[in-house]
Design a protein around this motif. Structure first.
Motif, PDB file in Angstrom:
ATOM      1  N   ARG A 119       9.781   2.740  -4.135  1.00  0.00           N
ATOM      2  CA  ARG A 119      10.459   2.168  -5.296  1.00  0.00           C
ATOM      3  C   ARG A 119      10.770   0.692  -5.071  1.00  0.00           C
ATOM      4  N   PHE A 120      11.249   0.356  -3.877  1.00  0.00           N
ATOM      5  CA  PHE A 120      11.554  -1.043  -3.582  1.00  0.00           C
ATOM      6  C   PHE A 120      10.298  -1.893  -3.756  1.00  0.00           C
ATOM      7  N   TRP A 121       9.189  -1.400  -3.202  1.00  0.00           N
ATOM      8  CA  TRP A 121       7.926  -2.135  -3.284  1.00  0.00           C
ATOM      9  C   TRP A 121       7.481  -2.293  -4.735  1.00  0.00           C
ATOM     10  N   PHE A 122       7.546  -1.209  -5.509  1.00  0.00           N
ATOM     11  CA  PHE A 122       7.102  -1.264  -6.901  1.00  0.00           C
ATOM     12  C   PHE A 122       7.939  -2.269  -7.696  1.00  0.00           C
ATOM     13  N   CYS A 123       9.240  -2.233  -7.509  1.00  0.00           N
ATOM     14  CA  CYS A 123      10.131  -3.092  -8.298  1.00  0.00           C
ATOM     15  C   CYS A 123       9.986  -4.574  -7.946  1.00  0.00           C
ATOM     16  N   HIS A 124       9.439  -4.874  -6.757  1.00  0.00           N
ATOM     17  CA  HIS A 124       9.283  -6.275  -6.350  1.00  0.00           C
ATOM     18  C   HIS A 124       7.817  -6.719  -6.273  1.00  0.00           C
ATOM     19  N   LEU A 125       6.912  -5.843  -6.668  1.00  0.00           N
ATOM     20  CA  LEU A 125       5.493  -6.194  -6.650  1.00  0.00           C
ATOM     21  C   LEU A 125       5.228  -7.329  -7.637  1.00  0.00           C
ATOM     22  N   ARG A 126       4.487  -8.341  -7.203  1.00  0.00           N
ATOM     23  CA  ARG A 126       4.265  -9.511  -8.041  1.00  0.00           C
ATOM     24  C   ARG A 126       2.805  -9.715  -8.444  1.00  0.00           C
ATOM     25  N   ASP A 127       1.862  -9.324  -7.599  1.00  0.00           N
ATOM     26  CA  ASP A 127       0.470  -9.606  -7.940  1.00  0.00           C
ATOM     27  C   ASP A 127      -0.480  -8.632  -7.251  1.00  0.00           C
ATOM     28  N   ASP A 128      -1.755  -8.729  -7.610  1.00  0.00           N
ATOM     29  CA  ASP A 128      -2.774  -7.835  -7.074  1.00  0.00           C
ATOM     30  C   ASP A 128      -2.975  -8.026  -5.577  1.00  0.00           C
ATOM     31  N   GLN A 129      -2.746  -9.235  -5.081  1.00  0.00           N
ATOM     32  CA  GLN A 129      -2.940  -9.475  -3.651  1.00  0.00           C
ATOM     33  C   GLN A 129      -1.966  -8.641  -2.827  1.00  0.00           C
ATOM     34  N   GLN A 130      -0.730  -8.531  -3.288  1.00  0.00           N
ATOM     35  CA  GLN A 130       0.238  -7.697  -2.580  1.00  0.00           C
ATOM     36  C   GLN A 130      -0.181  -6.229  -2.616  1.00  0.00           C
ATOM     37  N   LEU A 131      -0.741  -5.801  -3.737  1.00  0.00           N
ATOM     38  CA  LEU A 131      -1.265  -4.431  -3.818  1.00  0.00           C
ATOM     39  C   LEU A 131      -2.394  -4.233  -2.821  1.00  0.00           C
ATOM     40  N   LEU A 132      -3.321  -5.185  -2.759  1.00  0.00           N
ATOM     41  CA  LEU A 132      -4.453  -5.089  -1.840  1.00  0.00           C
ATOM     42  C   LEU A 132      -3.986  -5.073  -0.382  1.00  0.00           C
ATOM     43  N   ASP A 133      -3.046  -5.947  -0.056  1.00  0.00           N
ATOM     44  CA  ASP A 133      -2.550  -6.014   1.323  1.00  0.00           C
ATOM     45  C   ASP A 133      -1.862  -4.715   1.723  1.00  0.00           C
ATOM     46  N   THR A 134      -1.034  -4.193   0.834  1.00  0.00           N
ATOM     47  CA  THR A 134      -0.311  -2.952   1.125  1.00  0.00           C
ATOM     48  C   THR A 134      -1.280  -1.788   1.285  1.00  0.00           C
ATOM     49  N   ALA A 135      -2.227  -1.670   0.368  1.00  0.00           N
ATOM     50  CA  ALA A 135      -3.202  -0.577   0.423  1.00  0.00           C
ATOM     51  C   ALA A 135      -4.034  -0.656   1.702  1.00  0.00           C
ATOM     52  N   ARG A 136      -4.450  -1.866   2.069  1.00  0.00           N
ATOM     53  CA  ARG A 136      -5.266  -2.032   3.280  1.00  0.00           C
ATOM     54  C   ARG A 136      -4.546  -1.492   4.506  1.00  0.00           C
ATOM     55  N   LEU A 137      -3.250  -1.752   4.607  1.00  0.00           N
ATOM     56  CA  LEU A 137      -2.484  -1.312   5.767  1.00  0.00           C
ATOM     57  C   LEU A 137      -2.253   0.200   5.756  1.00  0.00           C
ATOM     58  N   HIS A 138      -1.999   0.755   4.575  1.00  0.00           N
ATOM     59  CA  HIS A 138      -1.874   2.214   4.479  1.00  0.00           C
ATOM     60  C   HIS A 138      -3.188   2.893   4.851  1.00  0.00           C
ATOM     61  N   LEU A 139      -4.287   2.332   4.379  1.00  0.00           N
ATOM     62  CA  LEU A 139      -5.599   2.917   4.649  1.00  0.00           C
ATOM     63  C   LEU A 139      -5.969   2.814   6.130  1.00  0.00           C
ATOM     64  N   ALA A 140      -5.485   1.776   6.804  1.00  0.00           N
ATOM     65  CA  ALA A 140      -5.752   1.648   8.236  1.00  0.00           C
ATOM     66  C   ALA A 140      -5.129   2.806   9.014  1.00  0.00           C
ATOM     67  N   VAL A 141      -3.934   3.212   8.611  1.00  0.00           N
ATOM     68  CA  VAL A 141      -3.292   4.378   9.238  1.00  0.00           C
ATOM     69  C   VAL A 141      -4.129   5.615   8.983  1.00  0.00           C
ATOM     70  N   ALA A 142      -4.517   5.815   7.728  1.00  0.00           N
ATOM     71  CA  ALA A 142      -5.289   7.005   7.363  1.00  0.00           C
ATOM     72  C   ALA A 142      -6.602   7.068   8.135  1.00  0.00           C
ATOM     73  N   LYS A 143      -7.301   5.949   8.232  1.00  0.00           N
ATOM     74  CA  LYS A 143      -8.606   5.939   8.895  1.00  0.00           C
ATOM     75  C   LYS A 143      -8.472   6.217  10.389  1.00  0.00           C
ATOM     76  N   ALA A 144      -7.408   5.716  11.015  1.00  0.00           N
ATOM     77  CA  ALA A 144      -7.193   5.989  12.438  1.00  0.00           C
ATOM     78  C   ALA A 144      -6.902   7.467  12.665  1.00  0.00           C
ATOM     79  N   VAL A 145      -6.158   8.076  11.753  1.00  0.00           N
ATOM     80  CA  VAL A 145      -5.889   9.518  11.852  1.00  0.00           C
ATOM     81  C   VAL A 145      -7.180  10.305  11.703  1.00  0.00           C
ATOM     82  N   VAL A 146      -7.988   9.933  10.729  1.00  0.00           N
ATOM     83  CA  VAL A 146      -9.264  10.623  10.495  1.00  0.00           C
ATOM     84  C   VAL A 146     -10.153  10.535  11.734  1.00  0.00           C
TER      85      VAL A 146
END
Length: 246
Positions: free
Chosen positions: A185-212
């Protein structure tokens, strides 16, 4: 007489078994309804469809999500434990404010818990769980490509639950669930642009890929990098600060 008694006993046993099964089915249905109510309400709060400070009632929310008052009430009590609502007896339910101080405390705790979950999941996930996490990661990439923030949050919550489940540590999983909604919720309420979405997703996906891949060390490092970014993101919301990575 003996035969009749035996028949009566068998009938009674069958009735008890049927009643037990019916009770178990009713309990499972009630749990499913509560989970459905929770996930709908959690998403509404995280994505500010229920705005911070908004006052609502169980009855209104029940009608809005199309689920009965009892599972809705149980869902609200769970959301209260997760710092998203405050239940005011005889007055209603208040959606809690978005608080940067709380976010810092949440992230401090998440650093340790998320690292443990990521490393454990990389070591303990089954082949089927790794496939599920990989499929969710692919779906997340697709939503980010279309800048669909709400879909990203929904899918990433599923990914988080899947990773936590595969870690085989229910205590850590419960703590993570309690904290992640606050962060989203904190992230959503302060999200400003697509770059922040891309950066956040990239880091979440890095965790997922390492687990896989089953790489516990990389999973732990990716988890720490995600928390580092989220801390920078939170600090950037303070007066006079700049956006993370800028």
């Amino acid at each position: 007489m003996k035969k009749t008694a035996t028949v009566d006993t068998d009938v009674m046993k069958s009735a008890v078994v049927a009643q037990r099964r019916g009770t178990e089915q009713d309990g499972a249905a009630a749990t499913t309804l509560m989970q459905d109510a929770y996930r709908q309400l959690e998403e509404m709060i995280v994505t500010a469809q229920l705005a911070p400070g908004e006052v609502v009632s169980e009855a209104i929310l029940s009608r809005r999500i199309g689920i009965g008052t009892t599972p809705t009430r149980e869902a609200l009590h769970r959301l209260s434990r997760e710092y998203l609502v405050q239940i005011m007896p005889r007055r209603g339910v208040v959606v809690t404010p978005v608080d940067v101080g709380l976010q810092f405390q949440v992230l401090e705790t998440r650093r340790e818990v998320d690292r443990l979950i990521a490393r454990s999941a990389a070591q303990r996930a089954t082949a089927a769980e790794r496939q599920s996490i990989a499929a969710l990661a692919k779906a997340i990439e697709d939503t980010v490509a279309h800048s669909d923030v709400r879909a990203f949050l929904r899918l990433d919550a599923q990914r988080s639950r899947c990773v936590a489940s595969s870690a085989r540590n229910s205590v850590a999983a419960d703590i993570a669930t309690t904290l992640h909604s606050v962060s989203r919720r904190f992230w959503f309420c302060h999200l400003r642009d697509d770059q922040q979405l891309l950066d956040t997703a990239r880091l979440h996906l890095a965790v997922a890929k390492a687990v896989v891949l089953g790489d516990a060390e990389a999973a732990g490092e990716a988890s720490d990098e995600l928390i580092d970014y989220m801390l920078a993101f939170a600090k950037a919301t303070l007066p006079g600060a700049s956006n993370p990575g800028r």
